[in-house]
Design a protein around this motif. Structure first.
Motif, PDB file in Angstrom:
ATOM      1  N   UNK A   1      72.974  -8.646  24.544  1.00  0.00           N
ATOM      2  CA  UNK A   1      73.486  -8.531  23.236  1.00  0.00           C
ATOM      3  C   UNK A   1      73.003  -9.541  22.233  1.00  0.00           C
ATOM      4  N   UNK A   2      73.638  -9.418  21.044  1.00  0.00           N
ATOM      5  CA  UNK A   2      73.301 -10.491  20.039  1.00  0.00           C
ATOM      6  C   UNK A   2      74.432 -10.861  19.292  1.00  0.00           C
ATOM      7  N   UNK A   3      74.590 -11.997  18.678  1.00  0.00           N
ATOM      8  CA  UNK A   3      75.805 -12.633  17.827  1.00  0.00           C
ATOM      9  C   UNK A   3      75.206 -13.561  17.114  1.00  0.00           C
ATOM     10  N   UNK A   4      76.165 -13.803  15.997  1.00  0.00           N
ATOM     11  CA  UNK A   4      75.631 -14.819  15.064  1.00  0.00           C
ATOM     12  C   UNK A   4      76.350 -16.008  15.607  1.00  0.00           C
ATOM     13  N   UNK A   5      75.979 -17.302  15.367  1.00  0.00           N
ATOM     14  CA  UNK A   5      76.663 -18.423  15.563  1.00  0.00           C
ATOM     15  C   UNK A   5      75.625 -19.600  16.070  1.00  0.00           C
ATOM     16  N   UNK A   6      74.269 -19.283  16.082  1.00  0.00           N
ATOM     17  CA  UNK A   6      73.431 -20.392  16.628  1.00  0.00           C
ATOM     18  C   UNK A   6      72.777 -20.933  15.609  1.00  0.00           C
TER      19      UNK A   6
ATOM     20  N   UNK B   1      74.569 -20.140  11.628  1.00  0.00           N
ATOM     21  CA  UNK B   1      74.541 -18.894  11.177  1.00  0.00           C
ATOM     22  C   UNK B   1      73.330 -18.014  11.521  1.00  0.00           C
ATOM     23  N   UNK B   2      72.675 -18.805  12.414  1.00  0.00           N
ATOM     24  CA  UNK B   2      71.460 -18.022  13.159  1.00  0.00           C
ATOM     25  C   UNK B   2      71.841 -17.020  14.149  1.00  0.00           C
ATOM     26  N   UNK B   3      71.298 -16.231  14.480  1.00  0.00           N
ATOM     27  CA  UNK B   3      71.551 -15.094  15.777  1.00  0.00           C
ATOM     28  C   UNK B   3      71.281 -15.677  17.135  1.00  0.00           C
ATOM     29  N   UNK B   4      72.045 -15.526  18.084  1.00  0.00           N
ATOM     30  CA  UNK B   4      71.749 -15.848  19.291  1.00  0.00           C
ATOM     31  C   UNK B   4      71.788 -14.595  20.242  1.00  0.00           C
TER      32      UNK B   4
ATOM     33  N   UNK C   1      74.558  -5.604  15.854  1.00  0.00           N
ATOM     34  CA  UNK C   1      74.959  -6.723  14.917  1.00  0.00           C
ATOM     35  C   UNK C   1      76.003  -6.060  13.715  1.00  0.00           C
ATOM     36  N   UNK C   2      75.660  -4.832  13.430  1.00  0.00           N
ATOM     37  CA  UNK C   2      76.476  -4.210  12.428  1.00  0.00           C
ATOM     38  C   UNK C   2      78.021  -3.498  12.986  1.00  0.00           C
ATOM     39  N   UNK C   3      78.128  -3.357  14.543  1.00  0.00           N
ATOM     40  CA  UNK C   3      79.102  -2.850  15.085  1.00  0.00           C
ATOM     41  C   UNK C   3      80.109  -3.875  15.420  1.00  0.00           C
ATOM     42  N   UNK C   4      79.692  -5.202  15.239  1.00  0.00           N
ATOM     43  CA  UNK C   4      80.532  -6.270  15.783  1.00  0.00           C
ATOM     44  C   UNK C   4      82.089  -6.063  15.407  1.00  0.00           C
ATOM     45  N   UNK C   5      82.060  -6.070  14.041  1.00  0.00           N
ATOM     46  CA  UNK C   5      83.556  -6.010  13.521  1.00  0.00           C
ATOM     47  C   UNK C   5      83.696  -4.764  12.822  1.00  0.00           C
TER      48      UNK C   5
END
Length: 182
Positions: free
Chosen positions: A20-25, A30-33, A83-87
């Protein structure tokens, strides 16, 4: 995206898999983790053993296995889709509306007090909100592009435990859901 994709590819060569990947690092948040987990499959173990034997100095900054463009593109498609399907579109619109308020207030405070400041702040907010449908359309286009690429490669859609739509490899399991003690 290029760095994340390369990292995921190299990790796969040594017995891990992208999960998985998310933003918040990062320092600014604002970096991707990226989450990479151990791959317990026999194919992954054999690939890792082969690559550790061929590239023994990889952990110390030595040579790494060469990138395979087709596999890298599939990883890029998975990461970008995640990333694009997170929300959902509705959630993105609400986030944009909430984010536009401080921007509009900043513009209003720069002008000062009075009717002009309120009118200009409202105009800035309306202008930002007018751009939201464009952003949503671009996001849908990217999501559809990468979804088509993944489906063509045999990936299937599943809904993860959090309710988010994900693509899984042809073996049909979410990464990290194997038995690591097998």
């Amino acid at each position: 995206m290029k760095r994340l994709t390369r990292l995921a590819f190299i990790a796969q060569q040594f017995g891990y898999e992208y999960a998985d990947v998310w933003q918040g690092g990062g320092p600014g948040g604002n970096a991707f983790v990226m989450l990479i987990v151990s791959d317990p499959s026999p194919q992954a173990r054999a690939r890792a053993a082969r690559n550790w034997a061929q590239y023994p100095d990889a952990a110390d900054g030595g040579a790494l296995p060469p990138l395979v463009p087709d596999e890298v593109e599939l990883l890029k498609a998975r990461i970008t889709f995640d990333i694009t399907a997170k929300f959902t579109d509705r959630q993105r619109a609400l986030i944009a509306a909430a984010g536009a308020v401080p921007l509009a207030l900043l513009v209003g405070f720069e002008i000062g007090a009075g009717v002009n400041a309120v009118v200009l702040a409202g105009a800035v907010w309306a202008a930002v909100m007018a751009l939201v449908p464009l952003g949503l359309a671009v996001n849908r286009r990217y999501r559809a592009k990468y979804a088509a690429r993944l489906e063509a490669a045999g990936y299937t859609t599943v809904t993860d435990p959090s309710g988010r739509l994900r693509y899984v490899p042809p073996d049909g399991r979410l990464p990290g859901h194997g038995n690591p003690f097998a």
